[in-house]
Write a protein that holds these residues in place. Structure first.
Motif, mmCIF file in Angstrom:
data_model
loop_
_atom_site.group_PDB
_atom_site.id
_atom_site.type_symbol
_atom_site.label_atom_id
_atom_site.label_comp_id
_atom_site.label_asym_id
_atom_site.label_seq_id
_atom_site.Cartn_x
_atom_site.Cartn_y
_atom_site.Cartn_z
ATOM 1 N N LEU A 165 0.837 -1.199 0.000
ATOM 2 C CA LEU A 165 0.000 0.000 0.000
ATOM 3 C C LEU A 165 0.869 1.244 0.000
ATOM 4 O O LEU A 165 0.553 2.229 -0.666
ATOM 5 C CB LEU A 165 -0.940 0.000 1.208
ATOM 6 N N VAL A 216 3.673 -0.646 4.436
ATOM 7 C CA VAL A 216 2.325 -1.060 4.814
ATOM 8 C C VAL A 216 1.792 -1.962 3.712
ATOM 9 O O VAL A 216 1.817 -1.597 2.534
ATOM 10 C CB VAL A 216 1.389 0.159 5.018
ATOM 11 N N LEU A 242 -1.440 -4.751 2.446
ATOM 12 C CA LEU A 242 -2.768 -5.342 2.619
ATOM 13 C C LEU A 242 -2.561 -6.829 2.397
ATOM 14 O O LEU A 242 -2.340 -7.273 1.272
ATOM 15 C CB LEU A 242 -3.773 -4.784 1.610
ATOM 16 N N THR A 243 -2.588 -7.590 3.502
ATOM 17 C CA THR A 243 -2.324 -9.019 3.406
ATOM 18 C C THR A 243 -3.626 -9.805 3.387
ATOM 19 O O THR A 243 -4.657 -9.335 3.855
ATOM 20 C CB THR A 243 -1.453 -9.507 4.579
ATOM 21 N N ARG A 303 -4.503 -5.036 6.949
ATOM 22 C CA ARG A 303 -3.515 -3.958 6.759
ATOM 23 C C ARG A 303 -2.485 -4.093 7.862
ATOM 24 O O ARG A 303 -2.815 -4.086 9.038
ATOM 25 C CB ARG A 303 -4.197 -2.585 6.822
ATOM 26 N N HIS A 304 -1.236 -4.234 7.471
ATOM 27 C CA HIS A 304 -0.190 -4.493 8.454
ATOM 28 C C HIS A 304 1.068 -3.728 8.071
ATOM 29 O O HIS A 304 1.462 -3.725 6.913
ATOM 30 C CB HIS A 304 0.117 -5.993 8.504
ATOM 31 N N CYS A 309 -4.688 2.058 -3.518
ATOM 32 C CA CYS A 309 -3.820 1.712 -2.385
ATOM 33 C C CYS A 309 -3.956 2.734 -1.263
ATOM 34 O O CYS A 309 -4.048 2.363 -0.081
ATOM 35 C CB CYS A 309 -2.365 1.633 -2.842
ATOM 36 N N ILE A 316 -7.371 2.332 0.608
ATOM 37 C CA ILE A 316 -7.351 1.142 1.470
ATOM 38 C C ILE A 316 -6.519 1.424 2.722
ATOM 39 O O ILE A 316 -6.927 1.110 3.846
ATOM 40 C CB ILE A 316 -6.784 -0.080 0.710
ATOM 41 N N GLU A 317 -5.351 2.027 2.538
ATOM 42 C CA GLU A 317 -4.485 2.311 3.691
ATOM 43 C C GLU A 317 -5.154 3.262 4.676
ATOM 44 O O GLU A 317 -5.088 3.063 5.890
ATOM 45 C CB GLU A 317 -3.139 2.890 3.242
ATOM 46 N N LEU A 340 -8.787 1.366 6.331
ATOM 47 C CA LEU A 340 -8.829 0.139 7.128
ATOM 48 C C LEU A 340 -8.074 0.277 8.436
ATOM 49 O O LEU A 340 -6.976 0.813 8.460
ATOM 50 C CB LEU A 340 -8.213 -1.030 6.346
ATOM 51 N N GLU A 363 -5.714 -1.225 11.352
ATOM 52 C CA GLU A 363 -4.589 -2.138 11.224
ATOM 53 C C GLU A 363 -4.886 -3.491 11.857
ATOM 54 O O GLU A 363 -5.604 -3.582 12.851
ATOM 55 C CB GLU A 363 -3.346 -1.525 11.887
ATOM 56 N N TYR A 407 -9.766 -8.068 0.348
ATOM 57 C CA TYR A 407 -8.492 -8.448 -0.254
ATOM 58 C C TYR A 407 -8.729 -9.018 -1.654
ATOM 59 O O TYR A 407 -8.049 -8.635 -2.615
ATOM 60 C CB TYR A 407 -7.762 -9.465 0.626
#
Length: 134
Positions: A13, A26, A28-29, A34-35, A98, A101-102, A105, A107, A115
Motif C-alpha cells: 500500500l 504497509v 494489505l495481506t 492492513r499491516h 492503495c 485502502i491504507e 482500514l 490495522e 483483499y
C-alpha cells in the motif's frame, strides 16, 4: 520468550523512508489485513522497485511481541506498478486504490473479501480490464 512470526502474501500500500536506510512498509495481506512493518535496507536500489504501491509480495513478518511494529522480509510475486509507468491514468488509479485502502482500514484486522476484490481491481487496472466502468 518466543518471537512472533507469520508469512502471508500481500499488496504494497505504501513505503515511506524511516531513518537513513530503512522503510516503513504497509501491506494489505490476505490473512492479516492492513499491516505495517520495518524493512531494513528498504531504501536500497533493489528494494525501491520491490516496494512500489500495488506490487504483490510474499511477506514474512517478525517481532518480539505481537503488538510491536516488527520487521518485514518480502519477495516480489507480481510487479504491477512497473507495467504501468507509461500509463499515468492506470498508475494513478492503482496508487489511489492503495491510498484509500491504507487510510480506511484499521490495522491488523483481516478482510478476506476486500483483499480478493482489491486483487481483482488491481488485476483489471494492470491488464486493461473494465476497472473504469461505473
Amino acid at each position: 520468550m518466543h518471537a512472533m512470526e507469520w508469512s502471508d502474501k500481500g499488496f504494497v500500500l505504501s513505503a515511506r523512508r524511516h531513518g537513513e536506510n530503512s522503510s516503513l512498509v504497509v501491506l494489505l495481506t490476505e490473512c492479516h489485513g492492513r499491516h505495517a512493518g520495518l524493512v531494513r535496507g528498504g531504501q536500497g536500489k533493489r528494494a525501491r522497485g520491490l516496494y512500489q504501491a500495488g506490487n504483490l509480495v510474499s511477506a514474512v513478518w517478525r517481532a518480539r511481541l505481537e503488538e510491536h511494529l516488527g520487521n518485514f522480509r518480502c519477495e516480489l510475486l507480481q510487479a504491477h506498478a512497473a507495467g504501468l509507468l507509461d500509463d499515468a491514468l492506470r498508475l494513478s488509479a492503482l496508487s489511489s486504490a492503495c491510498a484509500v485502502i491504507e487510510a480506511a482500514l484499521p490495522e491488523r484486522h483481516p478482510y478476506p473479501m476486500l483483499y480478493l476484490h482489491f486483487a481483482k481491481l488491481g488485476d483489471e487496472i494492470v491488464n486493461g480490464g473494465a476497472w473504469g466502468v461505473s
